[in-house]
Motif scaffolding. Structure first.
Motif, PDB file in Angstrom:
ATOM      1  N   PHE A 168       8.184  32.481  24.923  1.00 51.88           N
ATOM      2  CA  PHE A 168       7.171  31.452  25.070  1.00 51.88           C
ATOM      3  C   PHE A 168       6.685  31.400  26.519  1.00 51.88           C
ATOM      4  CE2 PHE A 168       6.536  26.800  25.761  1.00 51.88           C
ATOM      5  CZ  PHE A 168       5.553  26.552  24.823  1.00 51.88           C
ATOM      6  N   VAL A 177       4.166  34.146  27.768  1.00 52.50           N
ATOM      7  CA  VAL A 177       2.767  34.200  27.331  1.00 52.50           C
ATOM      8  C   VAL A 177       1.784  33.961  28.489  1.00 52.50           C
ATOM      9  CG1 VAL A 177       1.050  33.103  25.850  1.00 52.50           C
ATOM     10  CG2 VAL A 177       3.301  33.652  24.945  1.00 52.50           C
ATOM     11  N   PHE A 225       1.600  24.110  27.361  1.00 53.95           N
ATOM     12  CA  PHE A 225       2.984  24.568  27.446  1.00 53.95           C
ATOM     13  C   PHE A 225       3.930  23.482  27.924  1.00 53.95           C
ATOM     14  CE2 PHE A 225       3.295  29.172  26.719  1.00 53.95           C
ATOM     15  CZ  PHE A 225       1.992  29.385  26.340  1.00 53.95           C
ATOM     16  N   LEU A 273       4.544  20.769  25.216  1.00 51.76           N
ATOM     17  CA  LEU A 273       5.287  21.319  24.079  1.00 51.76           C
ATOM     18  C   LEU A 273       6.764  21.500  24.421  1.00 51.76           C
ATOM     19  CD1 LEU A 273       3.308  24.080  22.155  1.00 51.76           C
ATOM     20  CD2 LEU A 273       4.218  21.926  21.311  1.00 51.76           C
ATOM     21  N   ARG A 282      17.523  30.042  20.552  1.00 47.90           N
ATOM     22  CA  ARG A 282      16.455  29.209  21.095  1.00 47.90           C
ATOM     23  C   ARG A 282      16.055  29.659  22.491  1.00 47.90           C
ATOM     24  NH1 ARG A 282      18.199  23.320  20.251  1.00 47.90           N
ATOM     25  NH2 ARG A 282      19.584  24.448  18.854  1.00 47.90           N
TER      26      ARG A 282
END
Lengths: 244, 295, 307, 309
Positions: free
Chosen positions: A25, A28, A61, A64, A18
């Motif tokens: 993530f 980005v 972001f 989330l 994870r």
């Protein structure tokens, strides 16, 4: 706060696989900032504030990441049936909620803050920052706390916290808030943007949140306190599932 | 019924009986799995709490049509009619929500509860399973993309002064509407299912599907509008953008000024190709996944 | 100070879920020693244990642990150990870490030492360094018990503790519980297997369909349970001859011959078992198998309740 | 025609694990017990025969169908009850079993009828309309059996069907399996590591170990006059044990039970009977003990019992 619980939660949330996915993530926004610089467009301040930070990072972001960590910190204990082990200990429920919240907050803020700082520095390379970097860094850290507290409350309220949270973020905050101005008082995204404005020092054309600075800070504080209180109250009266 | 005075009696054997009726084979198996999955997608035959979320999302998809018809019925029929392509622009949002909430259930349930071994030990190939699941999910999405449009068409037709005129005017939209509705469902459904099928944990599957929709969206917006250059190709990255581009192409409509499709300067047929490519890639991934998974 | 409150006191407690009554007006008090909570699946055993462990609020009645309410009272967990039925553990923790977690959450002065001792008690030293995710069902059960014991609680509540344990582990766990009981601990465990309860518990609470069907000394209850109409399945060298001889005995209600099997119905359990060896010998028949049927808890209890 | 035939069937997991090692096997129709310790390859064999796993090498036929080429056709006539949980929690037994019947090719109406009938057959009544999440282990096992039976298979594969059941549930399940095989003529392959269960149900026995056939044959060949008798009396177990020892039997006391070694001695039955009569003890129970496979193949004083036959 309870050190044992904090360590346990950290291990729950940050598995190997994870963490890698999470770093990807976080990368980005940085990549997008690089592309932006390479293309070399005008008005970098407006882009860094309104597009990169307000829309991409705080609009997508941050919620989330908070959704993943905020609902998993306590929610996964219920889903996996391990909640019994922490609830059957002489620890005030308040300490359980606060410890879990701390970890999910730090995890969320850690990833998103790193992305914000690096991406903003790249986007504003050689330009005046006018508080954009510090303002959004502060906003991201504060917003992470409010979101995590809200989602943690949801996760003790319903087993479908993730879906409810998604609906909240992307329907309520994303669509409805845009249509009805009054709703801005009930949107964590607007609080977060308002908090950024306490430091960001640019004209309204560049960045213009819908909530006043003081309103935003006050509402964020109230929301956090209220959701933490509700989560604790709910946990005090938590009943084991009949079938489980 | 035997006559009442007939003095014969029989006692029937109620024990286990052999079955020597029809056995319909693979096709029937695939069709059954398709129907069962489709019902399951909307929570039919399951507890009330499984129905709530699909129903809410479906209602959202119908909202504009209902509002438009309500206004037309109460006020007048002179209000602007929602164009089919605009409706698709809106309906993408409930479709994405449906993907996030339901795609993890379509195959994840079987993986979690280990029902796969029961399927794969029956008259069904692994590929059949994957395709039936995919077809059922895509059909569920078509309920969202096409049914509101059908309602709107019928409702507007009935509300208009001259039904025949109305049908005549809107006839040419029909095949376009169907193509768009099917394309959206196929591309979004196949990719969402391919993502969701990678994990049996519902929460992670949901987040992964959501991330596909929501992370690519602002990226596409920012890269196309603010960065430009090679970044414009990012319009093909976000499902919302490429699906809408394809809809514009099908309906032969120019994109709005300053929209992503306008700024990206990709020929509109490119989006149509993207929809086909995503649908094919998603399908291939789903088949591959269930071809290998241990049962 | 007045007389100390009993470890567990349950007074007219009921619990319902909507219209379903899971526990119906149950009262009992428990002191030190091992008590078995016996009942068929779905009788309300788990609901009772969950209420005692503070995870369910009684819908009516009063439930006291050391004189205090169990509901909304996390402080009491200092004195209670809990072994839940569910298999779940934290798969990423090793057995030792899992027990250590419990010790630390109990704020023990020397958690490492306490964890090591608890692991030794359940004889899990060899596997203590491995992640619990890879444990077998029996090992998970033991590590859960170790975690519940780590603070040496005065009350131990166990929900179906012997599920998944093999015969050797079962014996070992039973010995451990007996030893705790000898030190004055109050132990309550649930089970739906009669033999398990029989071998471990002195006192027993029998719950059927949410109601307390019997309580008290196990041997007495066992006698009440066996003293009822019974059916025995018999296989012998000559079922027909044995049947003829048995019918003459007053304890026998009826006999039935099936292929290779003789079913005997009796009204008096003790008298029949006493008679059959002699009757068979007299008839010159060898008994190959003799089994009392409907020994399932459900049938025993339904008989108890109907009386 | 043989029910099952395998030739040099081999299954490798990775580099190190050899689950099946060139297994050659012929099984005739009937009720066959497949025994072996955990890890002997029972589940792997069943899964290969069902097409759930691909063999590394070798061939097999079931009902005359080649598993590699004719899998889908074959699987119309096969029922499978896996060892693990496999039931969705949020549908009713009726809904699920009817669905599984349709997956196996039964038309809808027939599927519904067969479902009602099969669920009744396995002993599931009002509960069948309820969601399965609330089912007890016993009820779940019944549904698992029902879904394997609903399409009236010609052969039924049962993998540890009594797993997790209490003694009463175990008896009922074994009885159900026995009746299914005997009365309805469905061939059954039942995997178990408890010989006692196999003994009560099966006619033939196949023993595998280390992925190879150890031996096979009619059940009687294996268990005749072997094993342990468990005796329960109304009276002191120790006293009975002493008495039996005097009569020359090998005896052990375990709790309330007296265990008597049979060792091929038919007289033991009568000695127990007489002992009880003489002592004035009530005889409550006399039955063969469920036995582990290891006991059967453990070498005895008289030499290796059967393992070398």
């Amino acid at each position: 706060m309870n050190g044992t619980l904090i360590r346990l939660t950290a291990r729950q949330l940050l598995g190997q696989k994870r963490t890698v996915l999470l770093l990807l993530f976080g990368l980005v926004p940085v990549l997008i900032a690089v592309l932006y610089r390479v293309a070399g467009n005008d008005e970098p301040q407006r882009w860094a504030a309104s597009a990169l930070n307000a829309r991409l990072i705080i609009g997508t972001f941050l919620p989330l990441a908070a959704l993943v960590f905020g609902t998993a910190a306590l929610g996964s204990e219920f889903e996996d049936g391990t909640a019994v082990y922490i609830l059957s200990k002489p620890i005030p429920r308040r300490v359980i909620v606060l410890s879990k919240l701390l970890v999910s907050w730090l995890a969320t803020a850690g990833v998103v803050l790193a992305a914000t700082v690096v991406a903003t520095i790249i986007a504003l390379w050689g330009e005046p920052r006018d508080g954009i970097l510090v303002g959004f860094a502060l906003a991201v850290v504060a917003g992470a706390l409010v979101y995590c507290a809200l989602f943690m409350w949801l996760s003790v309220l319903t087993s479908r916290a993730l879906i409810v949270g998604l609906l909240y973020v992307f329907i309520w905050e994303g669509v409805i808030t845009r249509l009805f101005a009054g709703v801005r008082f009930f949107s964590v995204r607007q609080y977060t943007l308002g908090i950024a404005d306490t430091v960001v020092d640019v004209p309204a054309r560049v960045f213009n949140p819908r909530l006043g600075e003081m309103e935003a800070v006050a509402l964020a504080t109230i929301t956090t306190a209220l959701t933490v209180y509700l989560a604790v109250r709910r946990l005090r009266r938590w009943e084991i599932g009949e079938a489980s | 019924m035997p006559p009442a005075d007939q003095r014969t009696g029989s006692i029937y054997d109620l024990g286990y009986r052999r079955y020597d009726g029809l056995r319909l084979g693979r096709q029937h198996a695939v069709l059954s799995l398709y129907v069962y999955t489709l019902r399951g997608a909307f929570g039919i035959g399951r507890r009330a709490s499984s129905k709530i979320i699909p129903i809410i999302i479906t209602v959202i998809a119908f909202l504009p049509a209902l509002i438009q018809l309500g206004v037309a019925a109460i006020v007048s029929d002179e209000v602007d009619i929602i164009r089919p392509e605009n409706y698709f622009g809106f309906v993408q949002v409930p479709v994405a929500l449906f993907c996030a909430a339901i795609a993890p259930e379509i195959t994840g349930r079987d993986m979690r509860q280990r029902t796969l071994s029961l399927y794969f030990s029956r008259a069904l190939e692994r590929r059949d399973y994957a395709l039936a699941k995919l077809a059922a999910f895509a059909t569920a999405l078509m309920v969202l993309t096409l049914a509101p449009q059908a309602l709107l068409l019928v409702g507007n037709g009935l509300a208009s002064k001259d039904l025949a005129d109305y049908v005549g005017d809107n006839w040419k939209d029909m095949p376009r509407t169907i193509i768009s509705g099917v394309g959206i469902a196929a591309a979004m459904g196949a990719v969402a299912l391919a993502i969701a099928a990678q994990t049996s944990r519902r929460a992670y599957a949901t987040i992964a599907v959501v991330a596909w929709f929501l992370v690519t969206w602002p990226i596409s917006g920012i890269l196309v509008a603010e960065v430009g250059g090679a970044g414009r190709a990012a319009a093909l990255l976000s499902p919302f953008d490429f699906v809408y581009g394809a809809t514009l192409w099908v309906f032969d409509v120019e994109p709005d000024q300053d929209s992503v499709q306008d700024l990206a300067e990709i020929p509109l047929w490119g989006y149509g190709a993207a929809v086909a490519a995503y649908a094919a890639a998603g399908t291939a991934l789903v088949i591959r996944r269930f071809g290998r998974i241990a049962a | 100070m007045s007389a100390p409150a009993p470890p567990i006191a349950v007074i007219n407690v009921s619990r319902w879920y909507g219209n379903i009554v899971a526990v119906n007006d149950i009262s009992f008090a428990l002191g030190p020693g091992i008590t078995g909570l016996l009942g068929p699946n779905g009788a309300g055993k788990s609901t009772m244990l969950h209420m005692l462990s503070g995870f369910l609020q009684p819908s009516a009645g009063e439930l006291r642990v050391f004189g205090e309410s169990a509901w909304e009272n996390p402080g009491m967990y200092r004195r209670i150990g809990l072994v839940p039925e569910r298999e779940a553990v934290y798969p990423f923790l090793t057995g030792y870490e899992f027990v250590l977690l419990a010790a630390q959450l109990q704020r023990l002065p020397n958690p490492e030492e306490a964890a090591r001792q608890a692991i030794a008690m359940v004889e899990l030293e060899d596997a203590a360094g491995r992640a619990t995710g890879g444990y077998s069902k029996g090992m998970k059960q033991r590590v859960k018990i170790a975690a519940a014991l780590v603070h040496d609680p005065e009350i131990l509540l166990l929900d179906e503790p012997f599920n998944g344990a093999d015969p050797r582990q079962r014996l070992q766990m039973m010995a451990m519980l007996r030893e705790m009981a000898a030190r004055g601990r109050t132990i309550l465990f649930s089970s739906h297997i009669l033999e398990e309860v029989e071998r471990l518990a002195e006192e027993v609470l029998v719950i059927v369909a949410g109601r307390l069907a019997a309580s008290g000394d196990f041997r007495e209850i066992r006698k009440l349970m066996t003293d009822r109409p019974h059916t025995f399945n018999v296989r012998s060298s000559d079922n027909r001859a044995l049947a003829a001889a048995l019918v003459a005995d007053p304890s026998v209600y009826g006999v039935e011959l099936q292929d290779g099997l003789l079913q005997v119905r009796t009204g008096e359990f003790a008298a029949f078992t006493l008679a059959i060896p002699g009757v068979a010998r007299q008839a010159g028949v060898s008994i190959y198998e003799l089994r009392p049927t409907d020994e399932s808890l459900e049938s025993v209890f339904s008989y108890l309740v109907k009386r | 025609m043989a029910l099952i035939e395998t030739q040099q069937l081999t299954k490798r997991y990775g580099e190190t694990v050899l689950a099946l090692n060139g297994l050659d096997l012929v099984v005739e129709p009937g009720i066959t017990g497949l025994v072996g310790a955990n890890g002997a390859g029972k589940s792997t064999l069943i899964k290969i025969l069902l097409g759930l796993l691909e063999p590394t090498s070798g061939e097999a036929t079931v009902l005359g169908y080649e598993i590699a080429r004719e899998g889908p056709v074959l699987r119309q006539y096969v029922g499978y009850m896996p060892e693990h949980d496999c039931l969705p929690g949020d549908v009713s037994a009726t809904e699920f079993v009817a669905h599984m019947a349709q997956i196996n090719g039964l038309p809808r109406a027939a599927a519904r009828e067969r479902t009602a009938e099969t669920l009744r057959h396995v002993g599931l009544f009002e509960e069948r309309y309820r969601e399965m999440r609330g089912y007890s282990t016993g009820m779940k096992q019944r549904v698992k059996l029902a879904q394997a039976l609903v399409h009236d298979p010609r052969v039924l594969f049962l993998d540890e069907p009594t797993n997790g059941l209490d003694p009463a549930g175990r008896d009922e399940m074994l009885d159900l399996v026995r009746r299914t095989g005997k009365e309805f003529g469905i061939s059954i392959i039942m995997a178990s590591h408890l010989l006692g269960e196999i003994e009560r149900v099966c006619e033939y026995l196949v023993v595998i170990d280390g992925g190879q056939l150890l031996q096979q044959g009619p059940l009687g060949d294996f268990t005749a006059a072997m094993g342990v008798l468990a005796v329960e009396v109304e009276g002191e177990a120790a006293v009975l044990a002493g008495n039996l020892r005097e009569r020359g039997l090998r005896v052990e006391v375990e709790g309330r039970m007296v265990l008597v070694a049979l060792e091929g001695d038919e007289r033991a039955f009568d000695l127990i009977r007489d002992s009880c009569a003489d002592l004035g003890f009530g005889l409550v129970r006399l039955e063969r003990r469920r036995q582990n496979l290891e006991d059967l193949f453990r070498p005895t004083e008289k030499g290796t019992a059967h393992a070398a036959s």
